[in-house]
Design a protein around this motif. Structure first.
Motif, PDB file in Angstrom:
ATOM      1  N   THR A 113       0.805  -1.225   0.000  1.00 40.04           N
ATOM      2  CA  THR A 113       0.000   0.000   0.000  1.00 40.04           C
ATOM      3  C   THR A 113       0.833   1.268   0.000  1.00 40.04           C
ATOM      4  OG1 THR A 113      -0.132   0.192   2.423  1.00 40.04           O
ATOM      5  CG2 THR A 113      -1.797  -1.184   1.334  1.00 40.04           C
ATOM      6  N   ARG A 114       2.155   1.144   0.121  1.00 36.38           N
ATOM      7  CA  ARG A 114       2.975   2.328   0.328  1.00 36.38           C
ATOM      8  C   ARG A 114       4.098   2.454  -0.704  1.00 36.38           C
ATOM      9  NH1 ARG A 114      -0.531   2.024   3.991  1.00 36.38           N
ATOM     10  NH2 ARG A 114      -0.444   3.269   5.919  1.00 36.38           N
ATOM     11  N   TYR A 115       4.367   3.714  -1.100  1.00 38.37           N
ATOM     12  CA  TYR A 115       5.551   4.010  -1.902  1.00 38.37           C
ATOM     13  C   TYR A 115       6.784   3.990  -1.001  1.00 38.37           C
ATOM     14  CZ  TYR A 115       2.203   5.801  -5.347  1.00 38.37           C
ATOM     15  OH  TYR A 115       1.186   5.929  -6.247  1.00 38.37           O
ATOM     16  N   VAL A 116       6.601   4.508   0.219  1.00 41.34           N
ATOM     17  CA  VAL A 116       7.653   4.482   1.241  1.00 41.34           C
ATOM     18  C   VAL A 116       7.084   3.755   2.445  1.00 41.34           C
ATOM     19  CG1 VAL A 116       9.165   5.814   2.744  1.00 41.34           C
ATOM     20  CG2 VAL A 116       8.618   6.667   0.438  1.00 41.34           C
ATOM     21  N   TYR A 117       7.751   2.678   2.839  1.00 46.03           N
ATOM     22  CA  TYR A 117       7.238   1.866   3.935  1.00 46.03           C
ATOM     23  C   TYR A 117       8.246   1.788   5.067  1.00 46.03           C
ATOM     24  CZ  TYR A 117       5.388  -1.982   6.653  1.00 46.03           C
ATOM     25  OH  TYR A 117       4.900  -2.740   7.687  1.00 46.03           O
ATOM     26  N   ASP A 118       7.878   2.332   6.208  1.00 47.78           N
ATOM     27  CA  ASP A 118       8.713   2.267   7.409  1.00 47.78           C
ATOM     28  C   ASP A 118      10.136   2.747   7.120  1.00 47.78           C
ATOM     29  OD1 ASP A 118       9.015   1.761  10.125  1.00 47.78           O
ATOM     30  OD2 ASP A 118       9.691  -0.305   9.812  1.00 47.78           O
ATOM     31  N   GLY A 119      10.239   3.847   6.362  1.00 53.42           N
ATOM     32  CA  GLY A 119      11.532   4.437   6.061  1.00 53.42           C
ATOM     33  C   GLY A 119      12.291   3.799   4.919  1.00 53.42           C
ATOM     34  N   GLU A 120      11.685   2.819   4.273  1.00 51.41           N
ATOM     35  CA  GLU A 120      12.327   2.127   3.153  1.00 51.41           C
ATOM     36  C   GLU A 120      11.401   2.155   1.936  1.00 51.41           C
ATOM     37  OE1 GLU A 120      13.001  -1.814   4.486  1.00 51.41           O
ATOM     38  OE2 GLU A 120      14.596  -1.265   5.891  1.00 51.41           O
ATOM     39  N   PRO A 121      11.927   1.833   0.750  1.00 54.16           N
ATOM     40  CA  PRO A 121      11.054   1.761  -0.420  1.00 54.16           C
ATOM     41  C   PRO A 121       9.937   0.741  -0.206  1.00 54.16           C
ATOM     42  CG  PRO A 121      13.338   1.777  -1.100  1.00 54.16           C
ATOM     43  CD  PRO A 121      13.343   1.622   0.401  1.00 54.16           C
ATOM     44  N   GLY A 122       8.713   1.160  -0.519  1.00 53.65           N
ATOM     45  CA  GLY A 122       7.574   0.264  -0.392  1.00 53.65           C
ATOM     46  C   GLY A 122       7.420  -0.608  -1.622  1.00 53.65           C
ATOM     47  N   ASP A 123       6.296  -1.316  -1.689  1.00 51.65           N
ATOM     48  CA  ASP A 123       6.062  -2.262  -2.778  1.00 51.65           C
ATOM     49  C   ASP A 123       4.921  -1.800  -3.668  1.00 51.65           C
ATOM     50  OD1 ASP A 123       6.606  -4.558  -4.214  1.00 51.65           O
ATOM     51  OD2 ASP A 123       5.239  -5.813  -3.047  1.00 51.65           O
ATOM     52  N   ARG A 124       4.641  -0.507  -3.639  1.00 50.07           N
ATOM     53  CA  ARG A 124       3.609   0.048  -4.498  1.00 50.07           C
ATOM     54  C   ARG A 124       4.250   0.683  -5.715  1.00 50.07           C
ATOM     55  NH1 ARG A 124      -0.951   4.729  -3.195  1.00 50.07           N
ATOM     56  NH2 ARG A 124      -1.957   4.590  -5.236  1.00 50.07           N
ATOM     57  N   GLY A 125       3.661   0.473  -6.863  1.00 45.84           N
ATOM     58  CA  GLY A 125       4.199   1.052  -8.089  1.00 45.84           C
ATOM     59  C   GLY A 125       3.361   2.220  -8.574  1.00 45.84           C
ATOM     60  N   ILE A 126       3.965   3.099  -9.340  1.00 46.74           N
ATOM     61  CA  ILE A 126       3.269   4.265  -9.886  1.00 46.74           C
ATOM     62  C   ILE A 126       2.716   3.913 -11.259  1.00 46.74           C
ATOM     63  CG2 ILE A 126       3.531   6.639 -10.673  1.00 46.74           C
ATOM     64  CD1 ILE A 126       5.719   6.977  -8.589  1.00 46.74           C
ATOM     65  N   GLY A 127       1.417   4.099 -11.412  1.00 48.18           N
ATOM     66  CA  GLY A 127       0.772   3.783 -12.683  1.00 48.18           C
ATOM     67  C   GLY A 127       0.040   4.977 -13.254  1.00 48.18           C
ATOM     68  N   ASP A 128      -0.894   4.709 -14.140  1.00 43.37           N
ATOM     69  CA  ASP A 128      -1.646   5.790 -14.767  1.00 43.37           C
ATOM     70  C   ASP A 128      -3.143   5.589 -14.560  1.00 43.37           C
ATOM     71  OD1 ASP A 128      -2.036   3.600 -16.359  1.00 43.37           O
ATOM     72  OD2 ASP A 128      -1.465   4.580 -18.240  1.00 43.37           O
ATOM     73  N   GLY A 129      -3.501   5.127 -13.355  1.00 46.31           N
ATOM     74  CA  GLY A 129      -4.903   4.924 -13.024  1.00 46.31           C
ATOM     75  C   GLY A 129      -5.538   6.170 -12.437  1.00 46.31           C
ATOM     76  N   ARG A 130      -6.704   5.966 -11.833  1.00 44.48           N
ATOM     77  CA  ARG A 130      -7.448   7.089 -11.276  1.00 44.48           C
ATOM     78  C   ARG A 130      -6.681   7.774 -10.150  1.00 44.48           C
ATOM     79  NH1 ARG A 130     -11.798   9.053  -8.249  1.00 44.48           N
ATOM     80  NH2 ARG A 130     -13.363  10.036  -9.603  1.00 44.48           N
ATOM     81  N   ASP A 131      -5.838   7.017  -9.430  1.00 46.84           N
ATOM     82  CA  ASP A 131      -5.103   7.594  -8.302  1.00 46.84           C
ATOM     83  C   ASP A 131      -4.132   8.678  -8.736  1.00 46.84           C
ATOM     84  OD1 ASP A 131      -3.509   5.589  -9.555  1.00 46.84           O
ATOM     85  OD2 ASP A 131      -2.189   5.570  -7.808  1.00 46.84           O
ATOM     86  N   THR A 132      -3.627   8.599  -9.970  1.00 45.48           N
ATOM     87  CA  THR A 132      -2.723   9.635 -10.488  1.00 45.48           C
ATOM     88  C   THR A 132      -3.437  10.531 -11.510  1.00 45.48           C
ATOM     89  OG1 THR A 132      -1.922   8.191 -12.269  1.00 45.48           O
ATOM     90  CG2 THR A 132      -0.706   8.156 -10.190  1.00 45.48           C
ATOM     91  N   ARG A 133      -4.756  10.524 -11.424  1.00 49.21           N
ATOM     92  CA  ARG A 133      -5.591  11.286 -12.380  1.00 49.21           C
ATOM     93  C   ARG A 133      -5.220  10.888 -13.800  1.00 49.21           C
ATOM     94  NH1 ARG A 133      -7.952  14.989  -8.864  1.00 49.21           N
ATOM     95  NH2 ARG A 133      -6.639  15.548  -7.083  1.00 49.21           N
ATOM     96  N   TRP A 134      -5.117   9.572 -13.987  1.00 54.23           N
ATOM     97  CA  TRP A 134      -4.802   8.965 -15.271  1.00 54.23           C
ATOM     98  C   TRP A 134      -3.496   9.512 -15.857  1.00 54.23           C
ATOM     99  CZ3 TRP A 134      -9.727  10.046 -13.620  1.00 54.23           C
ATOM    100  CH2 TRP A 134     -10.535   8.927 -13.419  1.00 54.23           C
ATOM    101  N   GLY A 135      -2.492   9.581 -15.000  1.00 51.47           N
ATOM    102  CA  GLY A 135      -1.158   9.964 -15.434  1.00 51.47           C
ATOM    103  C   GLY A 135      -0.842  11.434 -15.347  1.00 51.47           C
ATOM    104  N   ALA A 136      -1.833  12.280 -15.017  1.00 54.43           N
ATOM    105  CA  ALA A 136      -1.594  13.721 -14.963  1.00 54.43           C
ATOM    106  C   ALA A 136      -0.865  14.136 -13.694  1.00 54.43           C
ATOM    107  CB  ALA A 136      -2.917  14.483 -15.065  1.00 54.43           C
TER     108      ALA A 136
END
Length: 258
Positions: A113-136
């Protein structure tokens, strides 16, 4: 997009977050129930509804919740990272993972669920879905601080490992499931059985001693008030279909007696 996760805000303020289930899993139901003023609308994808991998279906549910100013609360069918990431990409911010039994499972889900997890890189990836306003907005319209992760405590193993589960960074709440817990303990649907009640009490005590919020279901207002006094902070207080049945049955009874 609806700003600020109302479930997280309630937890941070140590006040109860109230929600209702939309059993039809319809955007219309989510928008209608959310407009009533609930902090969240619960959509269960574990026992029915669209696949959590169906991004267009999730898009519509998230959009309906945002229009109503409420939070979409999704129970996933599993805590597999690819399932979690797909839901997050669609804009879901509050996730409930069922049937967890170990801290290792919960940590794996939390990392997803996290880009940064407990001070380390998380296991979430950046995509172009609704969460990033379709890449915007590649910074992510759904940032780490707006993600709310919960787990169902509904097996004997989960109760046994609960202290370790509650210590996992990134876990926001633990939700008690007495019905499934009764099955796991060998007393199907006997939620008042002493062994089941003892297990629920253990969950309540263990969660209270942690930094994790406690969640549960209370469909009666008096029971909900008592649960708040007992420390519950994430409460589902009803459901769409039960409310419709009760209200319409009362109307039919009233008309039938005239």
């Amino acid at each position: 997009m609806h700003e600020g996760n109302t479930v997280l805000q309630a937890i941070a303020a140590d006040r109860p977050a109230f929600g209702v289930a939309a059993e039809t899993r319809s955007p219309i139901a989510v928008e209608t129930l959310g407009a009533v003023g609930f902090d969240f609308v619960w959509v269960d994808l574990e026992h029915g509804g669209p696949s959590p991998l169906d991004a267009p279906a999730l898009d519509e549910l998230v959009r309906a919740a945002a229009l109503a100013g409420t939070e979409l609360f999704v129970r996933l069918p599993s805590g597999e990272p690819h399932v979690i990431r797909k839901a997050l990409d669609a804009g879901v911010r509050t996730l409930l993972v069922p049937r967890v039994e170990t801290a290792t499972e919960v940590e794996r889900a939390a990392r997803a669920t996290r880009y940064v997890y407990d001070g380390e890189p998380g296991d979430r990836g950046i995509g172009d879905g609704r969460d990033t306003r379709w890449g915007a907005d590649l910074a992510g319209a759904v940032a780490d601080e707006e993600v709310c992760l919960g787990v169902m405590i509904e097996t004997a193993a989960a109760v046994e490992h609960l202290e370790a589960i509650c210590a996992i960074p990134g876990l926001d709440f633990a939700f008690v499931g007495p019905a499934d817990l009764s099955v796991s303990l060998g007393h199907p649907l006997e939620t008042d059985h002493p062994e089941v009640r003892a297990a629920v009490s253990t969950v309540e005590t263990t969660v209270a001693a942690s930094d994790v919020a406690l969640g549960g279901i209370r469909n009666d207002p008096e029971a909900a008030a008592a649960a708040i006094d007992d420390g519950y902070r994430v409460l589902r207080v009803g459901g769409q279909l039960a409310a419709a049945r009760e209200t319409l049955a009362e109307r039919l009874d009233a008309l039938s007696t005239e």
